[in-house]
Design a protein around this motif. Structure first.
Motif, short mmCIF file in Angstrom:
data_model
loop_
_atom_site.label_atom_id
_atom_site.label_comp_id
_atom_site.label_asym_id
_atom_site.label_seq_id
_atom_site.Cartn_x
_atom_site.Cartn_y
_atom_site.Cartn_z
N ALA A 187 0.82 -1.20 0.00
CA ALA A 187 0.00 0.00 0.00
C ALA A 187 0.86 1.27 0.00
O ALA A 187 0.61 2.22 -0.75
CB ALA A 187 -0.93 -0.01 1.21
N VAL A 188 1.90 1.28 0.83
CA VAL A 188 2.72 2.49 0.99
C VAL A 188 3.58 2.75 -0.24
O VAL A 188 3.68 3.88 -0.73
CB VAL A 188 3.59 2.38 2.26
N PHE A 189 4.19 1.71 -0.76
CA PHE A 189 5.16 1.90 -1.83
C PHE A 189 4.53 2.03 -3.21
O PHE A 189 5.23 2.00 -4.22
CB PHE A 189 6.19 0.77 -1.80
N GLN A 190 3.23 2.15 -3.21
CA GLN A 190 2.58 2.56 -4.46
C GLN A 190 2.78 4.05 -4.73
O GLN A 190 2.72 4.49 -5.87
CB GLN A 190 1.08 2.24 -4.41
N VAL A 191 3.01 4.81 -3.62
CA VAL A 191 3.16 6.28 -3.75
C VAL A 191 4.51 6.76 -3.26
O VAL A 191 4.89 7.92 -3.50
CB VAL A 191 2.03 6.99 -2.98
N GLU A 192 5.26 5.90 -2.55
CA GLU A 192 6.55 6.30 -2.03
C GLU A 192 7.66 5.46 -2.67
O GLU A 192 7.42 4.36 -3.18
CB GLU A 192 6.60 6.13 -0.50
N GLU A 193 8.87 5.98 -2.56
CA GLU A 193 10.03 5.26 -3.06
C GLU A 193 10.45 4.22 -2.03
O GLU A 193 10.68 4.54 -0.86
CB GLU A 193 11.19 6.25 -3.29
N PRO A 194 10.54 2.93 -2.43
CA PRO A 194 10.87 1.87 -1.46
C PRO A 194 12.37 1.81 -1.16
O PRO A 194 13.06 0.87 -1.56
CB PRO A 194 10.38 0.61 -2.16
N THR A 195 12.86 2.79 -0.43
CA THR A 195 14.27 2.78 -0.06
C THR A 195 14.48 1.82 1.10
O THR A 195 13.54 1.52 1.86
CB THR A 195 14.72 4.18 0.36
N PRO A 196 15.67 1.30 1.29
CA PRO A 196 15.93 0.38 2.42
C PRO A 196 15.57 1.00 3.75
O PRO A 196 15.04 0.31 4.63
CB PRO A 196 17.44 0.10 2.30
N GLU A 197 15.87 2.31 3.92
CA GLU A 197 15.55 2.95 5.19
C GLU A 197 14.05 2.99 5.41
O GLU A 197 13.55 2.73 6.53
CB GLU A 197 16.12 4.37 5.22
N ARG A 198 13.32 3.33 4.35
CA ARG A 198 11.84 3.41 4.50
C ARG A 198 11.25 2.03 4.74
O ARG A 198 10.29 1.89 5.51
CB ARG A 198 11.24 4.03 3.23
N ILE A 199 11.81 1.00 4.09
CA ILE A 199 11.31 -0.37 4.31
C ILE A 199 11.54 -0.78 5.76
O ILE A 199 10.64 -1.35 6.41
CB ILE A 199 12.02 -1.35 3.35
N GLU A 200 12.72 -0.48 6.30
CA GLU A 200 13.01 -0.85 7.68
C GLU A 200 12.09 -0.13 8.65
O GLU A 200 11.59 -0.72 9.61
CB GLU A 200 14.47 -0.52 8.00
N GLN A 201 11.81 1.15 8.38
CA GLN A 201 10.90 1.91 9.25
C GLN A 201 9.50 1.30 9.23
O GLN A 201 8.84 1.16 10.27
CB GLN A 201 10.83 3.37 8.78
N LEU A 202 9.05 0.94 8.03
CA LEU A 202 7.69 0.39 7.91
C LEU A 202 7.59 -0.97 8.61
O LEU A 202 6.59 -1.25 9.30
CB LEU A 202 7.33 0.25 6.43
N VAL A 203 8.61 -1.82 8.48
CA VAL A 203 8.59 -3.13 9.16
C VAL A 203 8.57 -2.94 10.66
O VAL A 203 7.82 -3.62 11.39
CB VAL A 203 9.79 -3.98 8.71
N GLU A 204 9.40 -2.02 11.16
CA GLU A 204 9.42 -1.76 12.60
C GLU A 204 8.05 -1.30 13.09
O GLU A 204 7.57 -1.72 14.14
CB GLU A 204 10.48 -0.68 12.91
N LYS A 205 7.41 -0.44 12.32
CA LYS A 205 6.11 0.11 12.73
C LYS A 205 5.05 -0.98 12.77
O LYS A 205 4.28 -1.09 13.74
CB LYS A 205 5.71 1.22 11.77
N VAL A 206 4.98 -1.82 11.71
CA VAL A 206 3.94 -2.85 11.63
C VAL A 206 4.12 -3.88 12.74
O VAL A 206 3.16 -4.25 13.44
CB VAL A 206 3.95 -3.52 10.25
#
Length: 866
Positions: free
Chosen positions: A797-816
């Protein structure tokens, strides 16, 4: 199920295991002070202490058999056979009558003297037919001239005949010269005759000479011959008969008019013979020919009012058959041929009015021939009644006895023991059982079962707390006891090498796959102990214990079917080596090569039996093995095919969740195959209503936009229940189906819950109405599937509108994952904080690889290509 109930059931399982194992150990076991065997020499002399009398079984049976043999067989009469014979004879004579009638003959229509004939062309022509009769010639010959005032019609005979102006008609086959006979009689020239050929062409010339009419230059074949009955003289009476290309006008009757019954068109004799011979009856050609002649003649006899001969012959044949069937109560199958020969040798005369002696003589031979053809055996031995009577006579025989007086020798030492001698020794109490070792054997078996059970209770709680796994373990113990006792029985025959055929390795193979390596080592102790009790042989005991250990390193971490096949080769090789070493070490009269050969065979049997039973046991006890998980993760599994066909978005989502769960499970030491399989099937319920889930909505409006929040929540809740139903339908194991009910836990559907609060107000919304219909995961694998499911959905859902950078992926995994922990969804599982850290790291690496960097290509549409 309460702890108390579980304890009771586990205790019952252990008691059943001990009892059945003990029963297996008793196979071929005998504990007696003195043992005698029928057919073997007596180990000592036995003397009767008191007078005894026993039944002489052999002599009694001989007397009873003589009584049975003296009983004559009881016979029964089959009246259905009588009815069939009579029916077949009647049907035969009926077929004779039917064969005389030409079923293809059809009369021409009755018409007036003048009519209009429609030709095949458009024009219509009126044709008038006039018949002129000339006087008789001086020679007594008569002629008939027929003129036609119109061209020859081309329509079929039935239409052309409409202009004939006659009232009687018949179809006839002409002879080779185109003639047909009406018989020689005076005044026949007065009869008006009109004839047509098969094409409907009327003959220009119809002449009468020597008692027959000529049709001119007509070719042989079917013709329509029409006789005007109004022109027949009053002195001519009788009937028309179509027989052998003849039409006869018979006189001598009182009725002044002629009668032409068109139904009596008779088939030619050759046609009748062919028809009857085709039925396959074993009648002579002369008999068939005679009966055809008589049947054909009966046509005329019926017209003249005379009794048909064939009816008399039929009555006499039926009478003869009935007499034969009733003689001596019926006919036995072995006597049938003799009865047929006797009947055929005796003529049977039939009264035939008007027949000459030659006909009578021929018919007297034909009647027995026809009767014997249809005759059948109607008398059989009643086996039930005969056997019952024989047993009654045998039961009336008084049993014969043998009496031994006190002090009389019953059997000498070395004398062969018979059943009577054994019975006498038993009745005399000379074969008393010593204190058997039954209790000692039961105690030994109880110890062998009890110690492993104690180990499972202390160190293998996953097995101890599962009724299915405890039942399976108990079954394997019982099979081990039976197998060990079977080896002892086989080895007792004298060839010690055959004992190495025991399929001990099969128990190691099955236990390692169905349970784990530690339980397989425990099974080695059980099998070795059972072998020791059953055989009391140290060589077999050591071989059994080692054979169970052989498969463990090869099948414990099996990941493909080929690993199981490779394990079979290793098992055979190592079992052969162990047997050779044991046979060499222990001082027994066993060839090393023979022991190794039998052990290799035993290894092959172990692999075949073990791999065959695996599929049965894992289904019966619902055990999720590595082999079963491999089958479940096959993309061609019917359930996955259904998910792919009906919900392609959910299918792709499940594959990605399976990848994440596999990586995370490997990182924390969980079962990666189980985690992947549970991830593949966790959204199986979405196949029931795929359009309600966002990943399956392609080019359509989201139906939840028009639905109340509570209804939307119910739809989402329903996919868990539908998934469980489909898991049962496709026989998904319970360990895998657990992912269906735990992948959402009992969390809140926040989107629809917040939507409802916004629309109806916080006080009007019940939070419990928006809770998922599941439960919190307990196993590590199920907790990993829950996290992987949420992480994959959030990333998509998120990376349909955002760039899936490693940092952003790690933040999203931590949050979920943090939200799942904060919501308490992982509180029931045995996942530690260290496991969470390693699992998150593994999922981040997998997602970074999935959302990999893309290289820009010049002049490529969109500027990039993945």
């Amino acid at each position: 199920m309460t702890v108390r109930v579980k304890a009771i059931i586990t205790g019952l399982i252990l008691v059943a295991t001990v009892t059945l194992s003990w029963a297996g150990m008793l196979i071929e076991q005998q504990f007696a002070t003195v043992q005698v065997m029928v057919g073997e020499p007596a180990p000592q002399a036995f003397v009767a202490e008191d007078a005894i009398e026993i039944q002489d079984t052999a002599a009694t049976e001989v007397a009873r058999q003589a009584a049975r043999d003296a009983v004559d067989p009881e016979y029964g009469r089959d009246e259905e056979i009588d009815a069939i014979v009579i029916h077949d004879i009647q049907a035969f004579f009926q077929s004779l009558r039917a064969a005389t009638v030409d079923q293809g003959a059809r009369p021409l229509p009755m018409v007036t003297t003048t009519s209009t004939v429609a030709r095949e062309t458009v024009a219509t022509t009126t044709t008038t037919v006039t018949t002129v009769v000339d006087p008789a010639t001086e020679a007594g010959q008569e002629s008939v001239a027929v003129t036609e005032q119109a061209p020859t019609p081309t329509t079929p005979p039935a239409a052309v005949a409409a202009t004939a102006g006659v009232t009687g008609r018949v179809f006839i086959d002409t002879d080779t010269n185109g003639f047909f006979n009406l018989g020689v009689d005076h005044g026949l020239s007065e009869v008006r005759v009109v004839a047509y050929d098969v094409t409907g062409t009327r003959f220009e010339t119809v002449t009468f000479s020597d008692g027959r009419y000529s049709l001119g230059r007509m070719s042989p074949g079917l013709a329509a011959v029409l006789i005007d009955t109004d022109t027949v003289p009053d002195r001519l009476t009788g009937s028309e008969r179509l027989l052998y290309q003849e039409v006869e006008l018979l006189d001598g009757q009182e009725t002044p008019t002629i009668h032409i019954p068109l139904r009596l068109a008779v088939t030619s004799k050759d046609t009748q013979l062919v028809s009857l011979q085709a039925s396959g009856l074993l009648l002579s050609d002369s008999a068939v020919s005679l009966l055809v002649d008589i049947a054909t003649g009966d046509v005329l006899r019926e017209i003249l009012g005379e009794e048909p001969w064939l009816l008399s012959i039929e009555r006499e044949t039926l009478l003869l058959a009935t007499e034969a069937l009733n003689t001596d109560g019926g006919i036995l199958s072995e006597d049938l041929r003799a009865v047929q020969i006797q009947l055929r040798s005796t003529p049977r005369f039939v009264q035939l009015p008007g027949a000459d002696s030659a006909i009578w003589q021929q018919v007297s031979q034909v009647v027995p021939e026809v009767a014997t053809v249809f005759l059948a055996a109607n008398k059989t031995v009643d086996a039930v009644a005969t056997e019952g009577l024989r047993e009654e006579r045998a039961a009336e025989v008084v049993p014969l006895t043998i009496r031994y007086e006190a002090g009389e020798v019953i059997v000498e030492e070395g004398q062969e023991v018979t059943e009577e001698i054994e019975a006498a020794l038993s009745d005399a109490g000379l074969l008393g059982l010593a204190a058997p070792r039954y209790l000692a054997l039961a105690a030994a078996v109880a110890i062998v079962v009890g110690l492993p059970a104690l180990y499972l209770y202390r160190f293998q709680s996953s097995v101890w707390n599962s009724m299915r796994r405890m039942s399976l373990f108990g079954l394997l113990v019982v099979l081990a006891a039976v197998s060990a006792r079977g080896v002892a029985v086989l080895a007792a025959g004298g060839d010690g090498a055959i004992g190495f055929l025991m399929p001990a390795a099969a128990f190691g193979l099955m236990t390692a796959i169905l349970f784990d390596a530690r339980t397989s080592v425990l099974m080695s102790v059980v099998v070795g102990s059972m072998t020791a009790i059953a055989t009391t042989d140290p060589a077999y005991t050591l071989y059994a214990g080692l054979s169970v250990l052989v498969p463990i390193p090869f099948v414990s971490a099996i990941s493909a079917r080929r690993d199981l096949r490779r394990a079979g080769l290793y098992i055979m090789a190592m079992c052969g080596a162990f047997a050779a070493l044991i046979a060499w070490f222990f001082p027994q009269d066993i060839s090393v090569l023979r022991a190794a050969a039998f052990a290799v065979g035993g290894g092959a049997i172990s692999w075949l039996v073990g791999s065959s039973l695996l599929s049965v046991l894992e289904i019966v006890f619902d055990i999720t093995t590595s082999l079963r998980l491999l089958d479940l993760t096959d993309r061609n599994h019917p359930a996955l095919r259904l998910l792919e066909e009906k919900a392609i978005g959910s299918f792709n989502h499940s594959l990605m969740v399976g990848t994440l769960a596999d990586r995370a499970a490997r990182a924390v030491g969980a079962n990666p195959l189980l985690a992947r399989a549970a991830a593949y099937y966790h959204d199986l319920g979405k196949t029931e209503h795929p359009q309600f889930f966002i990943e399956n909505q392609f080019g359509i409006q989201n139906p939840h936009d028009e639905m109340p929040p509570l209804q939307s929540a119910e739809v989402l809740r329903r996919h868990v229940l539908d998934g469980l139903s489909l898991a049962r339908k496709f026989r998904i194991p319970g360990d895998v189906a657990e992912g269906v009910i735990t992948h959402h836990g009992d969390g809140i559907m926040h989107f629809f819950y917040n939507k409802a609060r916004k629309e109806y107000g916080a006080d009007a919304v019940d939070r419990e109405d928006y809770r998922h219909a599941g439960r919190k995961p307990v196993k590590k694998e199920m907790a990993i599937v829950m996290m992987a499911d949420s992480v994959e959905g959030a990333c998509r859902a998120v990376f349909q509108v955002e760039e899936p950078t490693p940092e952003r992926i790690e933040q999203l995994v931590e949050k979920v994952v943090g939200e799942k922990v904060a919501d308490g969804q992982l509180s029931a599982s045995d996942v530690t904080l260290g496991d969470l850290t390693r699992a998150k790291e593994a999922m981040v690496k997998a997602l970074v690889g999935h959302y990999h960097q893309r290289i820009p290509y010049p002049d490529f549409p969109g500027g990039e290509l993945s």
